[in-house]
Motif scaffolding. Sequence first.
Motif, mmCIF file in Angstrom:
data_model
loop_
_atom_site.group_PDB
_atom_site.id
_atom_site.type_symbol
_atom_site.label_atom_id
_atom_site.label_comp_id
_atom_site.label_asym_id
_atom_site.label_seq_id
_atom_site.Cartn_x
_atom_site.Cartn_y
_atom_site.Cartn_z
ATOM 1 N N GLU A 114 -14.483 3.328 4.811
ATOM 2 C CA GLU A 114 -15.180 4.446 5.437
ATOM 3 C C GLU A 114 -16.671 4.444 5.073
ATOM 4 O O GLU A 114 -17.264 5.495 4.793
ATOM 5 N N GLY A 115 -17.256 3.251 5.074
ATOM 6 C CA GLY A 115 -18.686 3.116 4.833
ATOM 7 C C GLY A 115 -19.060 2.923 3.377
ATOM 8 O O GLY A 115 -20.203 2.561 3.080
ATOM 9 N N GLN A 116 -18.150 3.153 2.453
ATOM 10 C CA GLN A 116 -18.446 2.975 1.023
ATOM 11 C C GLN A 116 -18.174 1.538 0.594
ATOM 12 O O GLN A 116 -17.073 1.015 0.826
ATOM 13 N N GLN A 117 -19.147 0.896 -0.026
ATOM 14 C CA GLN A 117 -19.017 -0.515 -0.394
ATOM 15 C C GLN A 117 -18.548 -0.647 -1.829
ATOM 16 O O GLN A 117 -19.140 -0.066 -2.743
ATOM 17 N N ILE A 118 -17.520 -1.468 -2.048
ATOM 18 C CA ILE A 118 -16.897 -1.637 -3.354
ATOM 19 C C ILE A 118 -16.708 -3.132 -3.599
ATOM 20 O O ILE A 118 -16.239 -3.851 -2.714
ATOM 21 N N LEU A 119 -17.050 -3.591 -4.807
ATOM 22 C CA LEU A 119 -17.021 -5.026 -5.126
ATOM 23 C C LEU A 119 -16.032 -5.309 -6.245
ATOM 24 O O LEU A 119 -16.091 -4.686 -7.309
ATOM 25 N N GLY A 120 -15.134 -6.289 -6.041
ATOM 26 C CA GLY A 120 -14.268 -6.782 -7.103
ATOM 27 C C GLY A 120 -12.894 -6.130 -7.097
ATOM 28 O O GLY A 120 -12.742 -4.949 -6.818
ATOM 29 N N ALA A 121 -11.898 -6.956 -7.436
ATOM 30 C CA ALA A 121 -10.495 -6.521 -7.369
ATOM 31 C C ALA A 121 -10.261 -5.216 -8.121
ATOM 32 O O ALA A 121 -9.613 -4.294 -7.604
ATOM 33 N N SER A 148 -8.998 0.492 -8.005
ATOM 34 C CA SER A 148 -9.297 1.842 -8.509
ATOM 35 C C SER A 148 -9.596 2.780 -7.349
ATOM 36 O O SER A 148 -9.135 3.932 -7.325
ATOM 37 N N LYS A 149 -10.381 2.307 -6.407
ATOM 38 C CA LYS A 149 -10.720 3.134 -5.243
ATOM 39 C C LYS A 149 -9.462 3.496 -4.453
ATOM 40 O O LYS A 149 -9.244 4.663 -4.096
ATOM 41 N N LEU A 150 -8.645 2.497 -4.172
ATOM 42 C CA LEU A 150 -7.450 2.751 -3.355
ATOM 43 C C LEU A 150 -6.490 3.685 -4.097
ATOM 44 O O LEU A 150 -5.871 4.566 -3.485
ATOM 45 N N ALA A 151 -6.411 3.510 -5.435
ATOM 46 C CA ALA A 151 -5.511 4.363 -6.221
ATOM 47 C C ALA A 151 -6.012 5.807 -6.267
ATOM 48 O O ALA A 151 -5.218 6.742 -6.432
ATOM 49 N N SER A 152 -7.333 5.983 -6.121
ATOM 50 C CA SER A 152 -7.914 7.330 -6.262
ATOM 51 C C SER A 152 -7.948 8.105 -4.953
ATOM 52 O O SER A 152 -8.439 9.230 -4.916
ATOM 53 N N PHE A 189 0.844 -1.209 0.000
ATOM 54 C CA PHE A 189 0.000 0.000 0.000
ATOM 55 C C PHE A 189 0.872 1.249 0.000
ATOM 56 O O PHE A 189 0.614 2.221 -0.732
ATOM 57 N N ASP A 190 1.917 1.237 0.789
ATOM 58 C CA ASP A 190 2.729 2.453 0.985
ATOM 59 C C ASP A 190 3.724 2.698 -0.145
ATOM 60 O O ASP A 190 4.255 3.803 -0.279
ATOM 61 N N THR A 191 4.016 1.659 -0.951
ATOM 62 C CA THR A 191 5.056 1.826 -1.967
ATOM 63 C C THR A 191 4.533 1.623 -3.392
ATOM 64 O O THR A 191 5.136 2.119 -4.342
ATOM 65 N N ASN A 192 3.420 0.869 -3.544
ATOM 66 C CA ASN A 192 2.958 0.520 -4.899
ATOM 67 C C ASN A 192 1.502 0.078 -4.815
ATOM 68 O O ASN A 192 1.184 -1.106 -4.907
ATOM 69 N N ARG A 193 0.618 1.083 -4.647
ATOM 70 C CA ARG A 193 -0.778 0.757 -4.327
ATOM 71 C C ARG A 193 -1.414 -0.156 -5.373
ATOM 72 O O ARG A 193 -2.233 -1.010 -5.050
ATOM 73 N N ALA A 194 -1.041 0.025 -6.666
ATOM 74 C CA ALA A 194 -1.625 -0.796 -7.743
ATOM 75 C C ALA A 194 -1.280 -2.265 -7.567
ATOM 76 O O ALA A 194 -2.021 -3.150 -8.027
ATOM 77 N N GLY A 195 -0.181 -2.551 -6.882
ATOM 78 C CA GLY A 195 0.237 -3.931 -6.649
ATOM 79 C C GLY A 195 -0.696 -4.701 -5.746
ATOM 80 O O GLY A 195 -0.610 -5.938 -5.653
ATOM 81 N N LEU A 196 -1.627 -4.009 -5.070
ATOM 82 C CA LEU A 196 -2.581 -4.691 -4.197
ATOM 83 C C LEU A 196 -3.580 -5.528 -5.003
ATOM 84 O O LEU A 196 -4.250 -6.392 -4.436
#
Lengths: 123, 123
Positions: free
Chosen positions: B38-45, B50-54, B18-25
């Motif tokens: 934070e309460g927002q529901q997201i489905l699928g890798a 995309s959410k974490l990268a944004s 997460f701290d060095t290469n978020r897309a690698g997750l």
Amino acid sequence: MDPDAVAKIFVEHYYTTFDTNRAGLANLYQDGSMLTFEGQQILGAQNIVSKLASLPFDQCKHTIATVDCQPSGPAGGMLVFVSGHLRLSGEQHELKFSQMFHLMPTPQGSFYVFNDIFRLNYA
Amino acid sequence: MDPDAVAKIFVEHYYTTFDTNRAGLANLYQDGSMLTFEGQQILGAQNIVSKLASLPFDQCKHTIATVDCQPSGPAGGMLVFVSGHLRLSGEQHELKFSQMFHLMPTPQGSFYVFNDIFRLNYA
């Protein structure tokens, strides 16, 4: 029934029971249930309730800040993630906590707590 | 392998990535994986990464305070519960967080994240 609604009802029931009649929590656990309380691992409904009953305060009051819920897989379980704070009787200070429950369905159409992990969030 | 050891290795790998290469997750999630952020529901890798990268910061540094782990049932899954704090690039202030993961085994003998719930613990 909507999983979010089940989670909300469970959370309300759990903390109301904790705050008013800790021994009553025994009904929510079974023999295979696990609790990790501040890093201490406890197995089985009886040991879990003994642990909760032995906590060094008579009364406390939980206040819930957030409840998040997800289905845990094809077995019909549900993960419930709670954050909030609690106040011990006679203390001014509030303690923040996070807790997660893995609820599994019973043959009677209800749920029991299979996994329970509790942590205080120290400042 | 000892579940606590698996949990510790996973947690170290997750937050370092997460701290060095978020897309690698992306490798850690699958199509059926769920994230509640934070309460927002997201489905699928793909949506999860995309959410974490944004997220509105370029870099951050997680510091882990506690890791608790329990088996989640006969399917061989594992619940991992993490508390810690994180610091965003350019910020002095640290944010406390709690996060839980439900890891499920893959046919290759590894694990992927089936459930992921993240919350900041505001003071």
